[in-house]
Design an enzyme around this catalytic site. Structure first.
Site, mmCIF file in Angstrom:
data_model
loop_
_atom_site.group_PDB
_atom_site.id
_atom_site.type_symbol
_atom_site.label_atom_id
_atom_site.label_comp_id
_atom_site.label_asym_id
_atom_site.label_seq_id
_atom_site.Cartn_x
_atom_site.Cartn_y
_atom_site.Cartn_z
ATOM 1 N N SER A 127 -49.421 -1.672 -6.840
ATOM 2 C CA SER A 127 -48.991 -3.023 -6.477
ATOM 3 C C SER A 127 -50.085 -3.772 -5.719
ATOM 4 O O SER A 127 -50.138 -4.996 -5.748
ATOM 5 C CB SER A 127 -47.721 -2.947 -5.629
ATOM 6 O OG SER A 127 -47.865 -1.970 -4.627
ATOM 7 N N ASP A 144 -46.875 2.390 -1.425
ATOM 8 C CA ASP A 144 -47.815 3.463 -1.103
ATOM 9 C C ASP A 144 -49.217 2.955 -1.439
ATOM 10 O O ASP A 144 -49.385 1.802 -1.827
ATOM 11 C CB ASP A 144 -47.480 4.750 -1.888
ATOM 12 C CG ASP A 144 -47.588 4.551 -3.381
ATOM 13 O OD1 ASP A 144 -47.985 3.454 -3.827
ATOM 14 O OD2 ASP A 144 -47.301 5.497 -4.134
ATOM 15 N N VAL A 145 -50.208 3.830 -1.285
ATOM 16 C CA VAL A 145 -51.588 3.433 -1.589
ATOM 17 C C VAL A 145 -52.089 4.355 -2.703
ATOM 18 O O VAL A 145 -52.073 5.575 -2.560
ATOM 19 C CB VAL A 145 -52.483 3.560 -0.330
ATOM 20 C CG1 VAL A 145 -53.891 3.049 -0.628
ATOM 21 C CG2 VAL A 145 -51.876 2.799 0.844
ATOM 22 N N ARG A 163 -53.370 -3.780 -6.364
ATOM 23 C CA ARG A 163 -54.250 -4.455 -7.338
ATOM 24 C C ARG A 163 -53.514 -5.581 -8.052
ATOM 25 O O ARG A 163 -54.125 -6.533 -8.516
ATOM 26 C CB ARG A 163 -54.813 -3.424 -8.332
ATOM 27 C CG ARG A 163 -55.847 -4.019 -9.256
ATOM 28 C CD ARG A 163 -56.742 -3.001 -9.924
ATOM 29 N NE ARG A 163 -57.706 -3.643 -10.794
ATOM 30 C CZ ARG A 163 -57.688 -3.573 -12.122
ATOM 31 N NH1 ARG A 163 -56.780 -2.828 -12.746
ATOM 32 N NH2 ARG A 163 -58.595 -4.209 -12.833
ATOM 33 N N ARG A 164 -52.194 -5.472 -8.150
ATOM 34 C CA ARG A 164 -51.419 -6.561 -8.769
ATOM 35 C C ARG A 164 -51.201 -7.716 -7.795
ATOM 36 O O ARG A 164 -50.458 -8.659 -8.086
ATOM 37 C CB ARG A 164 -50.073 -6.034 -9.306
ATOM 38 C CG ARG A 164 -50.214 -4.956 -10.380
ATOM 39 C CD ARG A 164 -48.954 -4.790 -11.231
ATOM 40 N NE ARG A 164 -47.736 -4.687 -10.456
ATOM 41 C CZ ARG A 164 -47.296 -3.578 -9.870
ATOM 42 N NH1 ARG A 164 -47.993 -2.456 -9.977
ATOM 43 N NH2 ARG A 164 -46.175 -3.578 -9.175
ATOM 44 N N LYS A 197 0.846 -1.212 0.000
ATOM 45 C CA LYS A 197 0.000 0.000 0.000
ATOM 46 C C LYS A 197 0.874 1.252 0.000
ATOM 47 O O LYS A 197 0.607 2.210 -0.732
ATOM 48 C CB LYS A 197 -0.929 0.000 1.217
ATOM 49 C CG LYS A 197 -2.021 -1.060 1.127
ATOM 50 C CD LYS A 197 -3.027 -0.926 2.252
ATOM 51 C CE LYS A 197 -4.133 -1.947 2.114
ATOM 52 N NZ LYS A 197 -3.744 -3.297 2.585
HETATM 53 N N1 DCT Z 1 -46.529 4.606 -13.026
HETATM 54 C C1 DCT Z 1 -46.013 4.673 -14.317
HETATM 55 N N2 DCT Z 1 -44.829 5.324 -14.543
HETATM 56 C C2 DCT Z 1 -44.169 5.898 -13.529
HETATM 57 C C3 DCT Z 1 -44.672 5.848 -12.213
HETATM 58 C C4 DCT Z 1 -45.865 5.185 -11.994
HETATM 59 O O1 DCT Z 1 -46.607 4.119 -15.244
HETATM 60 N N3 DCT Z 1 -43.010 6.537 -13.775
HETATM 61 C C5 DCT Z 1 -47.775 3.875 -12.787
HETATM 62 C C6 DCT Z 1 -47.566 2.396 -12.681
HETATM 63 C C7 DCT Z 1 -47.821 2.060 -11.258
HETATM 64 C C8 DCT Z 1 -48.663 3.200 -10.748
HETATM 65 O O2 DCT Z 1 -48.391 4.316 -11.586
HETATM 66 C C9 DCT Z 1 -48.412 3.513 -9.303
HETATM 67 O O3 DCT Z 1 -47.068 3.875 -9.110
HETATM 68 P P1 DCT Z 1 -46.252 3.387 -7.853
HETATM 69 O O4 DCT Z 1 -47.071 3.506 -6.631
HETATM 70 O O5 DCT Z 1 -44.938 4.089 -7.902
HETATM 71 O O6 DCT Z 1 -45.942 1.851 -8.215
HETATM 72 P P2 DCT Z 1 -46.459 0.502 -7.563
HETATM 73 O O7 DCT Z 1 -46.377 -0.506 -8.653
HETATM 74 O O8 DCT Z 1 -47.763 0.691 -6.876
HETATM 75 O O9 DCT Z 1 -45.329 0.121 -6.509
HETATM 76 P P3 DCT Z 1 -45.246 0.421 -4.932
HETATM 77 O O10 DCT Z 1 -45.629 -0.843 -4.229
HETATM 78 O O11 DCT Z 1 -43.802 0.743 -4.703
HETATM 79 O O12 DCT Z 1 -46.155 1.560 -4.612
HETATM 80 MG MG MG Z 2 -48.012 2.165 -5.375
#
Ligand code: DCT
Ligand code: MG
Length: 287
Positions: free
Chosen positions: A126, A136-137, A128-129, A19
């Site tokens: 997320s 977030d909500v 709904r998926r 070193k």
């Molecule tokens: N969205 C999009 N393009 C972005 C940001 C968001 O098309 N640049 C859309 C897709 C998901 C939706 O908006 C909600 O966004 P988020 O809350 O950021 O995504 P999420 O899939 O709900 O993931 P998380 O669980 O982190 O909230």
């Molecule tokens: Mg979200």
């Protein structure tokens, strides 16, 4: 100076000698540079996770010499959103269990049903998926009669503030490029009543019914899935957004000279149909 000469000195072994030689020969130490770079990135990541902060602001704070969240709290020039983001830094980093998302949806749903019976309310993103936890909500609201969504936004948000459910505002936005008042979005912070609850990020979006299916598709995501759908639409000379699916677009290169006309999109299925795609349920829209 040679390695052997260094090793002959007290308390210097081969590794330390290497070193010292590297510093003499190159003026620096590769491992130290790498370590510092990693630290820099870690710090900028720390800053970048403050809600309302992009990579540019994180870098600026770093360049100003700030290294901790307390540095930001006491010395940095912060926007309103960044102040809120710092206030709830740890809480916002935590994912929200889907059961709690349902509870949050119910508070909004109860409030909105009192104001406008018959509204449709659907938590997207997320949730709904089908994910077990959410960042977030994302609550989407509309009304099938096509008009009762109007003048609903402020009474709803104000009512949720008065009862203490909404604790902080981050952003109100109205799509000025669309019909005025047609598409309203609120981003804020909510807190369920009771002991041990956490502050959670909540978005409320109110749209006219003719935009509902496009908004539902968009806010359900994922972001990557949305990008693929838009790309596919572009390739078919259609235009897909969170507001509409348009046909008859006139493009000059990448620029749209004419936005064309809105196609009727009563359901998400109808949008998939226009794009010649088999319907994909929300839990299959991660990619
Ligand atoms: N969205 C999009 N393009 C972005 C940001 C968001 O098309 N640049 C859309 C897709 C998901 C939706 O908006 C909600 O966004 P988020 O809350 O950021 O995504 P999420 O899939 O709900 O993931 P998380 O669980 O982190 O909230
Ligand atoms: Mg979200």
């Amino acid at each position: 100076m040679k390695s052997q000469e260094l090793i002959s000195l007290p308390d210097i072994g081969q590794r330390l000698a290497d070193k010292i030689l590297e510093i003499i020969e190159t003026g620096g130490l590769w491992k130290l540079d790498e370590f510092q770079t990693d630290n820099d990135i870690t710090t900028m990541n720390l800053f970048g996770q403050v809600w309302g902060t992009g990579p540019a602001a994180a870098k600026k704070w770093f360049d100003q010499g700030f290294r901790t969240l307390d540095d930001l709290r006491t010395k940095a020039k912060l926007t309103h959103n960044q102040i809120i983001g710092l206030k709830y830094y740890d809480e916002f980093l935590e994912r929200i269990p889907r059961e709690e998302v349902s509870e949050i949806e119910k508070v909004v749903s109860d409030a909105v049903q009192v104001l406008r019976p018959g509204v449709i309310i659907q938590t997207c993103g997320s949730y709904r998926r089908g994910k077990a936890s959410c960042g977030d909500v994302d609550v989407l609201i509309s009304h099938p009669d096509g008009v009762s969504h109007e003048y609903l936004f402020y009474p709803l948000v104000d009512g949720l503030k008065l009862c203490g459910f909404l604790t902080d505002d981050l952003m109100y936005s109205e799509k000025v490029d669309e019909e005025p008042g047609s598409h309203m979005k609120y981003c804020g912070v909510c807190l369920l009543p009771g002991e041990g609850r956490k502050h959670r990020r909540l978005d409320i979006i109110i749209v006219p019914y003719q935009e509902y299916a496009c908004a539902l598709l968009y806010f359900t995501g994922s972001t990557l899935f949305n990008r693929s759908m838009r790309h596919l639409a572009d390739g078919m000379n259609l235009y897909l957004s969170q507001h509409r699916l348009n046909t008859g677009i006139i493009r000059n290169g990448k620029t749209k000279i004419n936005l064309g006309t809105r196609l009727p999109t009563p359901t998400e299925e109808s949008i998939f149909n226009y794009l010649n795609l088999p319907y994909r349920p929300p839990h299959e829209r991660d990619h």
